[in-house]
Design a protein around this motif. Structure first.
Motif, PDB file in Angstrom:
ATOM      1  N   GLU A 154       0.851  -1.187   0.000  1.00  0.00           N
ATOM      2  CA  GLU A 154       0.000   0.000   0.000  1.00  0.00           C
ATOM      3  C   GLU A 154       0.890   1.240   0.000  1.00  0.00           C
ATOM      4  O   GLU A 154       1.673   1.453   0.919  1.00  0.00           O
ATOM      5  CB  GLU A 154      -0.905  -0.031   1.232  1.00  0.00           C
TER       6      GLU A 154
ATOM      7  N   GLN B 237       0.863   3.673   3.040  1.00  0.00           N
ATOM      8  CA  GLN B 237       1.456   3.090   4.241  1.00  0.00           C
ATOM      9  C   GLN B 237       2.972   3.030   4.122  1.00  0.00           C
ATOM     10  O   GLN B 237       3.702   3.310   5.085  1.00  0.00           O
ATOM     11  CB  GLN B 237       0.887   1.685   4.475  1.00  0.00           C
TER      12      GLN B 237
ATOM     13  N   PHE C  57      -0.608   8.735   7.929  1.00  0.00           N
ATOM     14  CA  PHE C  57      -1.647   7.949   7.270  1.00  0.00           C
ATOM     15  C   PHE C  57      -2.472   7.271   8.364  1.00  0.00           C
ATOM     16  O   PHE C  57      -2.201   6.143   8.766  1.00  0.00           O
ATOM     17  CB  PHE C  57      -0.993   6.923   6.337  1.00  0.00           C
TER      18      PHE C  57
ATOM     19  N   ARG D  86      -5.573   5.920   8.727  1.00  0.00           N
ATOM     20  CA  ARG D  86      -6.367   4.723   8.456  1.00  0.00           C
ATOM     21  C   ARG D  86      -7.683   4.695   9.231  1.00  0.00           C
ATOM     22  O   ARG D  86      -7.931   3.782  10.045  1.00  0.00           O
ATOM     23  CB  ARG D  86      -5.551   3.459   8.769  1.00  0.00           C
TER      24      ARG D  86
ATOM     25  N   SER E 127     -11.796   4.247  10.143  1.00  0.00           N
ATOM     26  CA  SER E 127     -12.778   3.202   9.887  1.00  0.00           C
ATOM     27  C   SER E 127     -14.155   3.725  10.277  1.00  0.00           C
ATOM     28  O   SER E 127     -14.273   4.709  11.015  1.00  0.00           O
ATOM     29  CB  SER E 127     -12.431   1.942  10.683  1.00  0.00           C
TER      30      SER E 127
ATOM     31  N   ASP F 241     -13.288   4.721   4.170  1.00  0.00           N
ATOM     32  CA  ASP F 241     -12.680   3.431   4.511  1.00  0.00           C
ATOM     33  C   ASP F 241     -11.962   2.828   3.307  1.00  0.00           C
ATOM     34  O   ASP F 241     -10.986   2.086   3.460  1.00  0.00           O
ATOM     35  CB  ASP F 241     -13.760   2.443   4.973  1.00  0.00           C
TER      36      ASP F 241
ATOM     37  N   ARG G  33      -8.407   6.078   1.511  1.00  0.00           N
ATOM     38  CA  ARG G  33      -7.942   6.748   2.723  1.00  0.00           C
ATOM     39  C   ARG G  33      -6.888   7.781   2.375  1.00  0.00           C
ATOM     40  O   ARG G  33      -5.932   7.494   1.664  1.00  0.00           O
ATOM     41  CB  ARG G  33      -7.371   5.723   3.692  1.00  0.00           C
TER      42      ARG G  33
ATOM     43  N   ASN H 298      -2.900   4.784  -3.728  1.00  0.00           N
ATOM     44  CA  ASN H 298      -2.924   3.328  -3.714  1.00  0.00           C
ATOM     45  C   ASN H 298      -3.413   2.746  -5.034  1.00  0.00           C
ATOM     46  O   ASN H 298      -3.516   1.526  -5.165  1.00  0.00           O
ATOM     47  CB  ASN H 298      -3.788   2.837  -2.552  1.00  0.00           C
TER      48      ASN H 298
ATOM     49  N   GLU I 187      -9.606  -2.667   9.253  1.00  0.00           N
ATOM     50  CA  GLU I 187      -9.289  -2.619   7.831  1.00  0.00           C
ATOM     51  C   GLU I 187     -10.464  -3.172   7.024  1.00  0.00           C
ATOM     52  O   GLU I 187     -11.101  -4.145   7.429  1.00  0.00           O
ATOM     53  CB  GLU I 187      -8.040  -3.436   7.532  1.00  0.00           C
TER      54      GLU I 187
ATOM     55  N   ASN J 136     -10.435   7.038  15.682  1.00  0.00           N
ATOM     56  CA  ASN J 136     -10.032   7.180  14.279  1.00  0.00           C
ATOM     57  C   ASN J 136      -8.863   8.139  14.113  1.00  0.00           C
ATOM     58  O   ASN J 136      -8.293   8.222  13.015  1.00  0.00           O
ATOM     59  CB  ASN J 136     -11.212   7.679  13.443  1.00  0.00           C
TER      60      ASN J 136
ATOM     61  N   GLY K  48      -3.482   3.640  12.979  1.00  0.00           N
ATOM     62  CA  GLY K  48      -4.582   2.703  12.861  1.00  0.00           C
ATOM     63  C   GLY K  48      -4.818   1.945  14.138  1.00  0.00           C
ATOM     64  O   GLY K  48      -4.403   2.347  15.226  1.00  0.00           O
TER      65      GLY K  48
END
Length: 828
Positions: free
Chosen positions: A71, A74, A85, A87, A89, A95, A98, A141, A285, A809, A814
């Motif tokens: 990714e 990341q 970053f 991440r 949810s 989601d 990102r 990504n 994730e 969040n 993450g």
């Protein structure tokens, strides 16, 4: 949504037909070293990273490969101290796409280039409570790491050089140009983790009798990628990369303490309360399957003429969730979901790009002309849900519509050097123009995804219309619009004396929808010796309002005291938004200052760069304006049935101060092997100095707040105040290893009131990988990211009332814990 591969295979085959060609300037030195020639931030040929007037980081393909993730965001977050970053949810489409941030700024304050050409943004505008709210950023990504030769990151404003968005910096992904060779890679990994359900003791009223920690093995991910270099004639190349990724979701929800079922007729609790699985959330994730193809090609046609280009396509199918609805929830229909339901948001993202160009000599000028097109389309399917207002005949799966963004860019650039009396080097002159056409489309879902079906709840209140968790876009929301932007720039660079390098750039742009922008930059560098230099810059910059911010709109019906009201995200030009004080969006403006030092003690290098970014008129998404006095005011302006809403508005001013430090230490230890150590750190602080107000809302009592404390805290404290990293690579014969340690500083999760603010302490994550070359072609690797299974603090029940969200969040890394993986690389 059926996961058929036929559509993907067909689209990838079509994309493979486009064999564009390669870029003009190529690196000639060792990739990843500090002596690597860079093309970002300077238009002078053969300028190395340590010789520029602004800070440029270089991330090699080897660095990207020796990690547990493919990714892109990341990989960049562990390589760059000033890039984060988080991440998030449970944030709908965010989601799936990102965003990342550079130097604490918004995701759309960083310009992304591919081979020095502007990359198109995603169609998604982030609307929920996470970092990047209100922005529409590039989805990096969509670019497989296998096609990347190296990445150059300019940590300095560059709007005068590259145009809109380049306020915090520029990320330039440079593609492989191989004529021969190739490599295939298979990576398999999973999350093997354990996390706390609560901080100390179970919350009052909890029926959970198990341990306070929960073990999980999930997030199984398989990534298969390959690249291959092919010869095109005597001098050309066609480099092809493909990647397939299959990622299972991770689930880090807590124990749902709510009553799940209605009480029985005698008033007692339903016995199923004691047996139902209360770990009912998908929090972590997303589930994801994506296929990507990227082709880069080029050829020398002779007489100084070269053609170049690239094309890419990605299909991404993802699934994430909303909050669980218990069986007794008024939004549920018992006959459809007797045990409650977890609605699933399942977007399909199709991303396509194609760029082609030619370079040639015109007298003393090196010319470059290119035409590029990119499109990102995101369509939503809502699964395992219902439209409560339709009743027991409701469907459980809906097409909710979606949106698309496309960009067409024409560039023409000329570069030449000119001998000028009194200068210690030729004057490098670059001039150019860019014409850009951007489009934004929003399309409606099926009627059942948004309509009101007439059902009334037991208390007499009309049931909420639309698909639960994500009501579909309506025909009234549909839009298909375009704008154009025309810009021109001049960029000058030369050594005034052997020690003093100076550069100047100016860029003017005109946008069809909001007007003109003018940006300028002055930068200089003075080398006191081979070992020490100072560098600095001053510039003003801008970021044009995106078509997504100008045109996104959605509507949902809310019943207030039994009366239906339309709650809308309004376009800033909508008559209702105008009545509330909205105005057509203007560009964000910035003033950037930087001052840095470069120290070289062969072979050690140290760079220290301080910066200040003053932003004016930042574009933000307002709060939800649904107060009774707002509804009354809207009705007095002649808009009946409108229950309020929100809109994008200029008006937030901020000041960001920070410092970056990077230390590179290569060491050849003889029989102990070769070590490459990079130490890096970033300290960053943002202050909000002004928030937007409108005369119309200020006249109401009480006056609604357009940009409240939670959003202010998110800007000021929602990202780490500091970030430190150490990256050590070791190689000895057939053996190799990578050690990374990243320390994320404190973060504040904003609450609606001070009592609900939740601080997250500093955490250090360690990544390890060991490699062994079985043969010259085959290498095996074992590794783990987040070896010590670090998590942010568990939120208290007051902030996690459903049990679905035990972690914030705003966590900078993450909340899925340790990732253990194995990888095999085979070169050919």
């Amino acid at each position: 949504m059926q996961r058929t591969t036929k559509k993907t295979v067909l689209a990838l085959s079509i994309a493979a037909m486009f064999s564009g060609t390669a870029m003009a300037q190529e690196s000639t030195s060792t990739e990843g070293s500090t002596a690597t020639v860079v093309v970002t931030g300077t238009r002078v040929a053969n300028r190395s990273a340590l010789d520029t007037a602004s800070a440029v980081d270089i991330i090699s393909a080897e660095t990207l490969k020796n990690a547990g993730t493919t990714e892109m965001n990341q990989a960049l977050s562990v390589a760059l101290p000033s890039l984060n970053f988080p991440r998030p949810s449970l944030t709908d489409g965010t989601d799936t796409i990102r965003p990342a941030t550079l130097r604490g700024m918004a995701p759309d304050h960083s310009l992304v280039l591919v081979n020095s050409k502007r990359r198109h943004a995603s169609s998604l505008v982030n609307l929920n409570g996470s970092m990047g709210r209100g922005s529409a950023a590039v989805d990096m990504n969509t670019i497989p790491t296998a096609i990347v030769r190296n990445i150059e990151v300019l940590r300095d404003g560059a709007a005068a050089q590259y145009g809109s968005d380049a306020i915090a910096g520029v990320i330039n992904l440079r593609l492989r140009t191989d004529r021969t060779g190739g490599e295939a890679s298979v990576t398999y990994g999973a999350r093997i983790s354990e996390y706390d359900l609560w901080n100390d003791v179970p919350p009052a009223g909890s029926t959970w009798s198990g341990p306070a920690k929960r073990e999980r093995t999930d997030g199984h991910t398989t990534t298969v990628s390959a690249w291959k270099g092919l010869a095109w004639g005597e001098t050309g190349h066609i480099t092809i990369a493909a990647e397939y990724k299959d990622q299972a979701r991770t689930e880090r929800g807590g124990y749902d303490m709510r009553q799940q079922y209605p009480r029985l007729a005698n008033g007692s609790f339903d016995p199923r309360e004691n047996v139902i699985n209360r770990f009912n959330a998908w929090y972590g994730e997303p589930e994801m399957e994506q296929s990507t193809l990227f082709v880069n090609a080029g050829n020398d046609l002779g007489n100084g003429t070269k053609v170049y280009g690239w094309a890419s396509y990605q299909n991404r199918q993802a699934r994430s969730s909303g909050f669980f609805r218990p069986a007794q929830d008024v939004r549920n229909i018992i006959s459809i979901y007797p045990d409650g339901f977890l609605p699933v948001i399942a977007p399909t993202v199709d991303d396509f790009s194609m760029t082609g160009g030619v370079t040639w000599s015109l007298g003393s000028w090196d010319m470059d002309a290119s035409l590029g097109y990119g499109k990102n389309r995101m369509e939503f399917e809502i699964q395992n849900t219902l439209n409560r207002s339709i009743g027991p005949t409701s469907k459980t799966q809906f097409d909710a519509g979606g949106f698309a963004y496309d960009q067409l860019v024409l560039n023409l650039t000329g570069v030449r050097s000119l001998e000028v009396a009194g200068l210690s080097s030729p004057l490098n002159i670059a001039v150019g123009t860019e014409v850009r056409r951007e489009g934004y489309e929003l399309f409606a879902g099926e009627p059942d995804s948004y309509r009101y079906g007439g059902q009334v709840l037991a208390n007499g209140t009309p049931a909420a219309p639309g698909a639960q968790v994500f009501p579909g876009f309506r025909p009234a929301n549909e839009i298909d619009t375009h704008r154009t932007a025309v810009g021109a720039f001049v960029d000058l660079e030369a050594n005034i004396t052997p020690q003093l390098l100076a550069s100047a750039a100016v860029r003017a742009e005109r946008y069809s929808d909001y007007g003109n922008s003018l940006a300028g930059k002055l930068a200089a560098r003075y080398d006191f010796s081979k070992a020490f230099a100072l560098r600095g810059s001053v510039q003003n910059g801008f970021r044009a309002p995106s078509p997504q911010q100008q045109n996104f709109t959605s509507t949902s019906t809310n019943f207030i005291n039994g009366v239906p009201f339309e709650i809308t995200t309004f376009k800033p030009t909508d008559p209702v938004a105008v009545a509330l004080g909205a105005q057509p969006l203007d560009a964000e403006k910035s003033v950037n200052l930087s001052l840095g030092a470069v120290l070289r003690f062969d072979p050690v290098s140290i760079t220290i760069d301080a910066y200040r970014i003053k932003m004016r008129d930042r574009i933000v998404l307002s709060e939800n304006l649904t107060q009774a006095n707002v509804r009354t005011y809207i009705a007095s302006q002649g808009f009946v049935g409108v229950g309020g809403g929100r809109f994008f508005i200029n008006g937030v001013d901020t000041t960001t101060d920070g410092i970056d430090v990077v230390v590179n230490v290569p060491l050849n230890a003889g029989t102990a092997g070769r070590f490459d150590l990079t130490l890096a750190g970033n300290v960053n602080s943002t202050d909000v100095t002004k928030v937007p107000v409108t005369a119309q809302l200020a006249a109401l009592t009480p006056a609604p707040v357009l940009f409240d404390r939670a959003n202010i805290i998110a800007l000021e404290e929602g990202q780490p105040k500091n970030k430190l990293s150490a990256n050590l690579n070791w190689k000895l014969g057939a053996w190799g290893a990578t050690f990374r340690a990243t320390r994320y500083g404190k973060v504040m999760t904003p609450g609606t009131v001070p009592a609900f603010d939740f601080p997250l302490g500093a955490r250090t994550l360690v990544d390890l990988e060991a490699r062994y070359a079985v043969t010259k072609k085959l290498t095996l690797a074992l590794g783990a990211d987040n070896v010590f299974d670090q998590y942010p603090e568990t939120q208290p029940p007051s902030l996690n009332t459903t049990g679905n969200t035990p972690f914030s969040n705003y966590s900078a890394f993450g909340r899925s814990g340790r990732f253990v993986y194995a990888r095999a690389n085979y070169g050919f």
